[in-house]
Design a protein around this motif. Structure first.
Motif, mmCIF file in Angstrom:
data_model
loop_
_atom_site.group_PDB
_atom_site.id
_atom_site.type_symbol
_atom_site.label_atom_id
_atom_site.label_comp_id
_atom_site.label_asym_id
_atom_site.label_seq_id
_atom_site.Cartn_x
_atom_site.Cartn_y
_atom_site.Cartn_z
ATOM 1 N N LEU A 1 1.107 -1.403 -0.137
ATOM 2 C CA LEU A 1 0.598 -0.166 0.581
ATOM 3 C C LEU A 1 0.699 1.346 0.249
ATOM 4 O O LEU A 1 0.764 2.482 -0.746
ATOM 5 N N VAL A 2 1.980 1.575 0.653
ATOM 6 C CA VAL A 2 2.686 2.750 1.243
ATOM 7 C C VAL A 2 3.783 2.607 -0.537
ATOM 8 O O VAL A 2 3.692 3.887 -0.669
ATOM 9 N N GLU A 3 3.396 1.700 -0.651
ATOM 10 C CA GLU A 3 4.729 1.549 -2.125
ATOM 11 C C GLU A 3 3.243 2.111 -3.661
ATOM 12 O O GLU A 3 4.180 2.686 -4.026
ATOM 13 N N ALA A 4 2.745 1.773 -3.526
ATOM 14 C CA ALA A 4 1.832 2.135 -4.405
ATOM 15 C C ALA A 4 1.621 3.917 -4.245
ATOM 16 O O ALA A 4 1.205 4.469 -5.632
ATOM 17 N N VAL A 5 1.082 4.200 -3.130
ATOM 18 C CA VAL A 5 0.761 5.327 -2.751
ATOM 19 C C VAL A 5 1.820 6.046 -2.873
ATOM 20 O O VAL A 5 1.888 7.640 -3.804
ATOM 21 N N ALA A 6 3.061 5.544 -2.761
ATOM 22 C CA ALA A 6 4.513 7.009 -3.247
ATOM 23 C C ALA A 6 4.476 6.841 -4.710
ATOM 24 O O ALA A 6 4.651 7.945 -4.769
ATOM 25 N N GLU A 7 4.240 5.656 -5.163
ATOM 26 C CA GLU A 7 4.475 5.583 -6.223
ATOM 27 C C GLU A 7 3.945 6.064 -7.330
ATOM 28 O O GLU A 7 3.881 7.390 -8.291
ATOM 29 N N GLN A 8 2.518 6.551 -6.947
ATOM 30 C CA GLN A 8 1.805 7.376 -7.588
ATOM 31 C C GLN A 8 1.430 8.620 -7.238
ATOM 32 O O GLN A 8 1.113 9.662 -8.931
ATOM 33 N N LEU B 1 1.549 10.640 -10.691
ATOM 34 C CA LEU B 1 0.204 12.489 -11.488
ATOM 35 C C LEU B 1 -1.156 11.738 -9.724
ATOM 36 O O LEU B 1 -1.576 10.586 -10.090
ATOM 37 N N MET B 2 -0.951 12.768 -9.617
ATOM 38 C CA MET B 2 -1.786 13.246 -8.133
ATOM 39 C C MET B 2 -3.049 13.107 -8.504
ATOM 40 O O MET B 2 -4.490 13.175 -7.946
ATOM 41 N N GLY C 1 -12.222 0.057 4.918
ATOM 42 C CA GLY C 1 -11.314 -0.680 4.470
ATOM 43 C C GLY C 1 -10.733 -0.284 3.234
ATOM 44 O O GLY C 1 -9.856 -1.460 2.825
ATOM 45 N N LEU C 2 -11.839 -0.134 2.060
ATOM 46 C CA LEU C 2 -11.278 0.147 0.301
ATOM 47 C C LEU C 2 -9.977 0.813 0.466
ATOM 48 O O LEU C 2 -9.407 0.626 -0.824
ATOM 49 N N GLY C 3 -10.187 1.611 0.929
ATOM 50 C CA GLY C 3 -8.487 2.397 0.906
ATOM 51 C C GLY C 3 -7.339 2.176 1.854
ATOM 52 O O GLY C 3 -6.533 2.467 0.937
ATOM 53 N N GLY C 4 -7.824 0.833 2.286
ATOM 54 C CA GLY C 4 -6.670 1.005 3.590
ATOM 55 C C GLY C 4 -5.632 1.952 5.276
ATOM 56 O O GLY C 4 -5.019 2.492 5.243
ATOM 57 N N GLY C 5 -7.023 3.052 4.608
ATOM 58 C CA GLY C 5 -6.568 4.496 5.164
ATOM 59 C C GLY C 5 -6.694 5.480 4.180
ATOM 60 O O GLY C 5 -6.333 6.326 4.782
ATOM 61 N N MET C 6 -6.799 5.807 2.718
ATOM 62 C CA MET C 6 -6.830 6.643 1.775
ATOM 63 C C MET C 6 -8.121 6.701 1.964
ATOM 64 O O MET C 6 -9.284 5.700 1.702
ATOM 65 N N PRO C 7 -8.909 7.991 1.842
ATOM 66 C CA PRO C 7 -10.098 8.431 2.122
ATOM 67 C C PRO C 7 -10.945 8.196 0.368
ATOM 68 O O PRO C 7 -10.010 8.173 -0.189
ATOM 69 N N ILE C 8 -11.714 7.515 0.940
ATOM 70 C CA ILE C 8 -12.117 7.097 -0.332
ATOM 71 C C ILE C 8 -13.535 6.242 -0.214
ATOM 72 O O ILE C 8 -13.636 5.566 0.917
ATOM 73 N N ASN D 1 -9.511 9.478 -7.508
ATOM 74 C CA ASN D 1 -8.363 10.655 -8.169
ATOM 75 C C ASN D 1 -7.729 9.806 -7.722
ATOM 76 O O ASN D 1 -7.491 8.526 -6.984
ATOM 77 N N PRO D 2 -5.977 9.568 -8.657
ATOM 78 C CA PRO D 2 -5.413 8.808 -8.641
ATOM 79 C C PRO D 2 -4.638 7.982 -7.638
ATOM 80 O O PRO D 2 -4.612 6.608 -7.296
ATOM 81 N N LEU D 3 -4.806 8.764 -6.577
ATOM 82 C CA LEU D 3 -3.704 8.493 -5.464
ATOM 83 C C LEU D 3 -4.956 7.350 -4.393
ATOM 84 O O LEU D 3 -4.394 6.290 -4.128
ATOM 85 N N ALA D 4 -6.228 7.264 -4.793
ATOM 86 C CA ALA D 4 -7.175 6.611 -3.888
ATOM 87 C C ALA D 4 -7.580 5.817 -4.716
ATOM 88 O O ALA D 4 -6.753 4.763 -4.152
ATOM 89 N N SER D 5 -6.796 5.310 -5.819
ATOM 90 C CA SER D 5 -7.270 4.780 -6.757
ATOM 91 C C SER D 5 -6.089 3.819 -6.320
ATOM 92 O O SER D 5 -6.760 2.353 -6.403
ATOM 93 N N ALA D 6 -4.929 4.366 -6.595
ATOM 94 C CA ALA D 6 -3.363 3.615 -6.306
ATOM 95 C C ALA D 6 -3.835 2.160 -4.890
ATOM 96 O O ALA D 6 -4.013 1.094 -4.842
ATOM 97 N N ALA D 7 -4.634 2.984 -3.801
ATOM 98 C CA ALA D 7 -4.172 2.684 -2.906
ATOM 99 C C ALA D 7 -5.440 1.950 -2.835
ATOM 100 O O ALA D 7 -5.123 0.054 -1.832
ATOM 101 N N GLY D 8 -6.761 1.800 -3.419
ATOM 102 C CA GLY D 8 -7.751 1.074 -3.368
ATOM 103 C C GLY D 8 -7.340 -0.079 -4.283
ATOM 104 O O GLY D 8 -7.708 -1.405 -4.039
#
Ligand SMILES: Cc1ncc(COP(=O)(O)O)c(C=O)c1O
Length: 396
Positions: free
Chosen positions: A69-76, A80-81, A258-265, A290-297
């Motif tokens: 999850l951390v890597e996906a959000v950081a990479e995104q 692109l945010m 729980g869908l975003g594991g912590g990212m608002p979604i 948004n791409p960040l929330a989608s990456a987390a999901g």
């Protein structure tokens, strides 16, 4: 007992709490400053460690600082945010495909939002536009959110009273009462709105008869069935959707927490037919999808699959429930739950016991005045459960 690195509140922590109190909106009075998390553990500003059996109220599904999850959000974030929904985004598309693949077949369309209440607001609008009707049927003890629209569906009088009159006409029925449901639904009902497992109301799983009847009555009366799985969804009960335990296919399902594991979604899943009813431009939101929330999901869904977390939740949920059922205390009224959504109902107020658990390094939250609610990360292990049950024995 968990390792207490510190037992005193330091001057630094007190300073943070004082600064917070100066500017927060006054709804809460925090007494702890959380600064870090890893797996099922959290640490406060004083270095105290907590076993997190609250998970941000069923949000941290993968626990804290999950590497995928951390890597996906950081990479995104680096790539692109921002991408409004009138433009497509590669990560969002992958997330949508994965999400639709994990839910029952009839749910082919998704509206992405930023919270549970927003997903439910969208469901209210879609229900009205798809049926041309205005009334809703909901359950007593149900919780759908705190915006004015969703508050109309939320039963708890203390949440509603200061804001009445509320905008939507809602007929409330006792949860699991099929006769009342039959009486409440009528030609003006746009939708029946239900949680398959009531969360805020005290962790009450629906009976199979209730959900099945809600499905057949809504069809019979030309109304829709909306299942609010904001708390019970995303693997929390050991199926991706709690309604899968009941084999009930809804017209709409809402997810968040729980869908975003912590990212608002937030997400509203719906059938082709329901989705098509909304006129172009009839609904929208700036940050949804948004791409960040989608990456987390996407990372959360991949992790659920890769680690077979649904099976894990079924096993650990049973283990936890049995351990609680084996507790012998005159203070316990009931133990119930599904998967890792579990209630210990007391014959007295839960707050002092929740505070005592916190003093011992265990974070939990209530669900109503007398219920201790356990919604740990889905990655929890037996040894964590044993530790929490051990503390419970002592505080009870
Ligand atoms: C079943 C259910 N629906 C809706 C909501 C509202 O979600 P949010 O707080 O993200 O707006 C909640 C929150 O607790 C919930 O449990």
């Amino acid at each position: 007992m968990t390792t207490d690195i510190a037992t005193e509140t330091t001057a630094e922590a007190r300073e943070f709490l004082a600064r917070d109190e100066r500017h927060n909106c006054g709804l809460w009075q925090p007494d702890t400053v959380l600064v870090r998390g890893e797996g099922v553990y959290l640490w406060d500003a004083d270095g105290r460690r907590y076993l997190d059996f609250m998970a941000g109220i069923a949000v941290a599904s993968l626990g804290h600082a999950n590497p995928r999850l951390v890597e996906a959000v950081a990479e995104q974030a680096e790539r692109l945010m921002v991408c409004p929904q009138n433009l497509a985004n590669d990560t969002r598309t992958e997330f949508l495909e994965k999400l639709v693949a994990m839910v029952p077949d009839q749910l082919q369309r998704v509206f992405l939002a930023n919270s549970g209440a927003e997903a439910n607001e969208a469901a209210l609008k879609w229900a009205r536009v798809a049926t041309g009707r205005r009334r809703f049927v909901a359950a007593k003890r149900g919780f759908s959110g705190r915006t004015l629209g969703t508050l109309s569906l939320t039963w708890e009088p203390k949440y509603r009273a200061p804001f009445e009159p509320l905008p939507l006409p809602v007929d409330f029925v006792p949860f699991n009462d099929v006769t009342a449901l039959g009486r409440a639904i009528g030609p003006e009902t746009a939708a029946i709105f239900l949680e398959p497992v009531q969360g805020e109301g005290g962790i009450h799983p629906a009976t199979s008869e209730f959900l099945t009847t809600a499905r057949s009555l809504s069809r019979q009366h030309g109304a829709l069935l909306v299942l609010d799985e904001v708390q019970s969804g995303c693997g929390r009960t050991g199926r991706f959707l709690a309604s899968e335990h009941y084999s009930v296919d809804a017209d709409m399902v809402t997810l968040a927490k729980g869908l975003g594991g912590g990212m608002p979604i937030g997400a509203l899943l719906m059938t082709e037919e329901v989705a098509a009813a909304m006129p172009k431009g009839g609904h929208g939101t700036t940050f949804g999808g948004n791409p960040l929330a989608s990456a987390a999901g996407l990372a959360v869904l991949e992790e659920i699959e890769a680690r077979d977390l649904l099976e894990h939740v079924r096993q650990l949920g049973e283990y936890f429930l049995s351990a609680l059922q084996a507790l012998r205390s005159r203070k316990i009224r009931a133990v119930r739950g599904l998967g890792l959504m579990i209630a210990l109902e007391l014959k007295e107020k839960a707050a002092p016991y929740i505070a005592a658990l916190k003093d011992r390094g265990v974070l939990v939250i209530n669900a109503g005045a007398t219920v201790i609610r356990f919604v740990p990360p889905l990655i929890v292990e037996k040894e964590h459960i044993d530790e929490v049950v051990g503390h419970l024995v002592e505080v009870l």
